[in-house]
Each structure stands twice: as C-alpha cells, then as structure tokens.
Scaffold this active site. Structure first.
Site, PDB file in Angstrom:
ATOM      1  N   LYS A  71      43.710  46.980  45.015  1.00 42.67           N
ATOM      2  CA  LYS A  71      43.231  47.777  46.660  1.00 42.67           C
ATOM      3  C   LYS A  71      44.342  47.380  47.673  1.00 42.67           C
ATOM      4  CE  LYS A  71      40.229  44.996  47.541  1.00 42.67           C
ATOM      5  NZ  LYS A  71      40.176  44.182  46.168  1.00 42.67           N
ATOM      6  N   ARG A  77      32.088  43.499  51.034  1.00 42.63           N
ATOM      7  CA  ARG A  77      31.908  42.473  49.774  1.00 42.63           C
ATOM      8  C   ARG A  77      30.063  42.693  49.467  1.00 42.63           C
ATOM      9  NH1 ARG A  77      37.552  40.462  49.839  1.00 42.63           N
ATOM     10  NH2 ARG A  77      37.843  39.147  48.009  1.00 42.63           N
ATOM     11  N   ARG A 114      48.921  31.276  45.877  1.00 41.44           N
ATOM     12  CA  ARG A 114      47.929  30.696  46.779  1.00 41.44           C
ATOM     13  C   ARG A 114      46.757  30.047  46.113  1.00 41.44           C
ATOM     14  NH1 ARG A 114      46.351  36.772  48.920  1.00 41.44           N
ATOM     15  NH2 ARG A 114      44.431  36.184  47.958  1.00 41.44           N
ATOM     16  N   ARG A 119      50.579  36.288  40.186  1.00 40.12           N
ATOM     17  CA  ARG A 119      50.712  36.341  41.654  1.00 40.12           C
ATOM     18  C   ARG A 119      51.680  35.219  41.919  1.00 40.12           C
ATOM     19  NH1 ARG A 119      46.836  39.713  44.792  1.00 40.12           N
ATOM     20  NH2 ARG A 119      45.711  37.814  45.542  1.00 40.12           N
ATOM     21  N   ARG A 121      36.295  33.518  42.049  1.00 44.13           N
ATOM     22  CA  ARG A 121      35.744  34.858  42.427  1.00 44.13           C
ATOM     23  C   ARG A 121      35.542  36.628  41.347  1.00 44.13           C
ATOM     24  NH1 ARG A 121      41.555  35.700  44.161  1.00 44.13           N
ATOM     25  NH2 ARG A 121      41.570  36.940  45.993  1.00 44.13           N
TER      26      ARG A 121
END
Ligand code: AMP
Length: 216
Positions: free
Chosen positions: A13, A88, A160, A127, A171
């Site tokens: 996104k 969300r 992160r 990532r 998540r």
C-alpha cells in the site's frame, strides 16, 4: 480523489501510495508513519502508541481517529488524499464516514491490494530500513548491494521492531480478524475495487491507475 488503500500489512500500500502522490499531487496519510514519527520524537502520543505497535496490536481507535480527523482538515487535503493504513476496523471506517459526510466530501474509492499470505511473510520479515534516510530494502526481493548498508547514503540498515517475526504474525492475525471485514464494508457501499498486488511494481501501478481513471 479521496481514496482508501486496503490490504494486509506488507501488501505494498505504501509503495503504491508514494507513486500516486507523484502522479496525482495529493497527499498520502499513513497512520503508521504518523505514529512512528511520534514514537521517534518521544511524544506522549508516541509513548502510548509504541507498546501496541511493538506487539502488532492496533493503537486505540480514539487516538488514530483524532489524528486522521486533524490531518484531513488541512489545506493540502482539499483536492483529495490517499489513506494508507486507516481505517483498520469497522469502528474506524464508521467514524471516517461520519466525518466525511459532515464535510460533504465522501470517499470516492476503496482499493484493495490483494497479496497471498506467504508472500506477505517474506515481504515483512525481509524488510530493512535505513536508519539515516529511511530508504527501504528487502533481503529477498530487493537487497542492498552490500549486506546491512544503504546503497543511497551508506547508512546502517535495521529491522523495525514491528517487523520481527512474532509481531508480524500478530499483525497478520489482527488484519484477518479486524481489518479484512472492511472489504465487505466497502463492497456494500459500492466503492470497492481490487488489484492483484504481486509482481512488478510498475505493472501493479498501471492497474491501480486504470481503476482510478475509470472512476473519474
Ligand atoms: P502500518 O505501518 O500501517 O502497518 O502500521 C504499523 C502499526 O501502527 C500497526 O501495527 C498498528 O500498531 C499501528 N497503526 C497504524 N495504523 C493504525 C490504525 N489505523 N489503527 C490502529 N493502529 C494503527
């Protein structure tokens, strides 16, 4: 154009939103980015948000709804905006609808970027972000030339806190349980569109633009 980008974390996104900013000149509103900035600045809001983010849980609705309300009232949102990572859950979607009806400016489109779970896991666990310039890499799909070092500025790459494997699983579970019902929510309101989010970024972007242009 008032647009909501829907889809699981790691689905691209943010990447598509950045390309839309360049093409249409409207801002991206990423609640994740706003919250991370507050965490980095050590504000009271950031301190409250961090404990939820590190666990992969949603930050309380009252906090994020307040942030978004404030942001969309700003001048640069008059021509439209791209909401990325908000809403969300259904409560957030309903709150957003209420605010927008009050402004006389409802959403035009909710665009789902659809990606398989196994691809998402690799995208998220792989990532890495540059500490210095925030450039993003993926050790599986788009690795830096030298491991752990940013190609652009030579900064150190890090993972992160909310990209750690356990947090990612949480998540994705939170997405399934709380966010995916929004697909139906927007379908019922007849503004849902979807694109496949796997493959070449520019190809995906072409499909995104084709949908948006068919709406305007
Ligand atoms: P993101 O970068 O959008 O995946 O967001 C990272 C984290 O920030 C999420 O896992 C949540 O903890 C928090 N967050 C971002 N957007 C929201 C939102 N709309 N509602 C609640 N929490 C959010």
């Amino acid at each position: 154009m008032r647009l909501v980008l829907l889809g699981a974390p790691g689905g691209g996104k943010g990447t598509q939103a950045k390309k839309l900013i360049d093409k249409y000149g409207i801002p991206q509103i990423s609640t994740g980015d706003i919250l991370r900035a507050a965490v980095a600045a050590g504000t009271p809001l950031g301190k409250e948000a961090k404990s939820y983010m590190d666990k992969g849980e949603l930050v309380p609705d009252s906090v994020v709804i307040g942030l978004v309300k404030e942001r969309i009232a700003q001048d640069d949102c008059k021509k439209g905006y791209i909401l990325d990572g908000f809403p969300r859950n259904t409560a957030q979607a309903e709150a957003l609808d209420k605010v927008l009806v009050g402004m006389g400016a409802p959403l035009d489109t909710a665009l789902l970027i659809d990606v398989d779970k196994d691809v998402l896991m690799k995208r998220l666990t792989g990532r890495r972000t540059c500490r210095n310039c925030q450039q993003m890499y993926n050790i599986y799909f788009s690795p830096p030339k030298k491991e752990g070092v940013c190609d652009k500025c030579g900064g150190e790459l890090f993972q992160r806190d909310d990209d750690k494997e356990e947090t990612i699983r949480r998540r994705l579970d939170v997405y399934d349980a709380q966010t995916s019902p929004l697909i139906n929510y927007y379908k019922e309101r007849r503004i849902l569109n979807s694109v496949q989010g796997v493959g070449n970024i520019d190809e995906i972007f072409k499909n995104v633009c084709a949908i948006l242009e068919s709406k305007s």
